[in-house]
Design a protein around this motif. Structure first.
Motif, PDB file in Angstrom:
ATOM      1  N   LYS A  39       0.830  -1.212   0.000  1.00 56.96           N
ATOM      2  CA  LYS A  39       0.000   0.000   0.000  1.00 56.96           C
ATOM      3  C   LYS A  39       0.863   1.260   0.000  1.00 56.96           C
ATOM      4  O   LYS A  39       0.478   2.270  -0.579  1.00 56.96           O
ATOM      5  CB  LYS A  39      -0.959   0.001   1.196  1.00 56.96           C
ATOM      6  CG  LYS A  39      -2.108  -0.963   1.032  1.00 56.96           C
ATOM      7  CD  LYS A  39      -3.065  -0.874   2.204  1.00 56.96           C
ATOM      8  CE  LYS A  39      -4.215  -1.842   2.028  1.00 56.96           C
ATOM      9  NZ  LYS A  39      -5.177  -1.762   3.134  1.00 56.96           N
ATOM     10  N   LEU A  40       2.020   1.197   0.657  1.00 57.69           N
ATOM     11  CA  LEU A  40       2.933   2.344   0.621  1.00 57.69           C
ATOM     12  C   LEU A  40       3.332   2.638  -0.827  1.00 57.69           C
ATOM     13  O   LEU A  40       3.315   3.783  -1.262  1.00 57.69           O
ATOM     14  CB  LEU A  40       4.204   2.063   1.432  1.00 57.69           C
ATOM     15  CG  LEU A  40       4.102   2.049   2.944  1.00 57.69           C
ATOM     16  CD1 LEU A  40       5.440   1.634   3.545  1.00 57.69           C
ATOM     17  CD2 LEU A  40       3.687   3.399   3.488  1.00 57.69           C
ATOM     18  N   SER A  41       3.689   1.602  -1.537  1.00 57.90           N
ATOM     19  CA  SER A  41       4.122   1.753  -2.929  1.00 57.90           C
ATOM     20  C   SER A  41       3.005   2.239  -3.836  1.00 57.90           C
ATOM     21  O   SER A  41       3.262   2.939  -4.813  1.00 57.90           O
ATOM     22  CB  SER A  41       4.656   0.422  -3.466  1.00 57.90           C
ATOM     23  OG  SER A  41       5.759   0.008  -2.699  1.00 57.90           O
ATOM     24  N   ASP A  42       1.781   1.859  -3.512  1.00 54.36           N
ATOM     25  CA  ASP A  42       0.632   2.208  -4.355  1.00 54.36           C
ATOM     26  C   ASP A  42      -0.067   3.492  -3.937  1.00 54.36           C
ATOM     27  O   ASP A  42      -1.016   3.920  -4.602  1.00 54.36           O
ATOM     28  CB  ASP A  42      -0.396   1.065  -4.331  1.00 54.36           C
ATOM     29  CG  ASP A  42       0.154  -0.217  -4.946  1.00 54.36           C
ATOM     30  OD1 ASP A  42       1.118  -0.144  -5.729  1.00 54.36           O
ATOM     31  OD2 ASP A  42      -0.396  -1.292  -4.630  1.00 54.36           O
ATOM     32  N   ALA A  43       0.387   4.124  -2.861  1.00 54.59           N
ATOM     33  CA  ALA A  43      -0.285   5.316  -2.339  1.00 54.59           C
ATOM     34  C   ALA A  43      -0.335   6.426  -3.390  1.00 54.59           C
ATOM     35  O   ALA A  43       0.665   6.741  -4.027  1.00 54.59           O
ATOM     36  CB  ALA A  43       0.424   5.809  -1.088  1.00 54.59           C
ATOM     37  N   ALA A  44      -1.519   7.000  -3.548  1.00 51.98           N
ATOM     38  CA  ALA A  44      -1.714   8.085  -4.510  1.00 51.98           C
ATOM     39  C   ALA A  44      -1.624   9.453  -3.843  1.00 51.98           C
ATOM     40  O   ALA A  44      -1.590  10.473  -4.526  1.00 51.98           O
ATOM     41  CB  ALA A  44      -3.072   7.930  -5.206  1.00 51.98           C
TER      42      ALA A  44
END
Length: 124
Positions: A39-44
């Motif tokens: 989720k950190l990597s995908d955070a918008a």
């Protein structure tokens, strides 16, 4: 009557499995950590990053205080805890960056993957 005995036996079995684990089951926290790292990597947005970081931090702290079953000595446990502390500190640094520059915060999470690979190999 037979069903009642079956449920009682299943309950005893579930309790025995949990008790034998001695509270050292770190797998749940590790699974939660994996989801949060993704989720950190995908955070918008910085807000999404902070939410994932908070979840990851909570799981990391819980994990740090439980001894994985592979660890047999106090020295190994202290090393494991030191690795988890490094992970938490790297996470906190990345989380602080999110307000300033989300892309830089995401780059900073690379250290999390490095620590995970190093300590996961030792204490999985």
């Amino acid at each position: 009557m037979m069903m009642k005995k079956l449920f009682v036996l299943l309950g005893i079995f579930a309790f025995a499995v949990t008790a034998c684990d001695g509270g050292s089951n770190v797998k749940a926290e590790m699974a939660q950590m994996s989801v949060a790292v993704n989720k950190l990597s995908d955070a918008a947005s910085a807000q999404e990053f902070h939410q994932a970081a908070a979840s990851l931090r909570e799981a990391s702290v819980q994990s740090m205080n439980k001894k994985p079953s592979k660890i047999k000595t106090d020295e190994e446990f202290k090393d494991y805890q030191a690795g988890m502390q490094q992970f938490i500190e790297a996470l906190d640094r990345a989380d602080k960056l999110a307000d300033e520059n989300l892309d830089e915060a995401k780059k900073a999470t690379q250290r999390l993957f490095e620590l995970k690979a190093e300590y996961h190999r030792l204490y999985k």
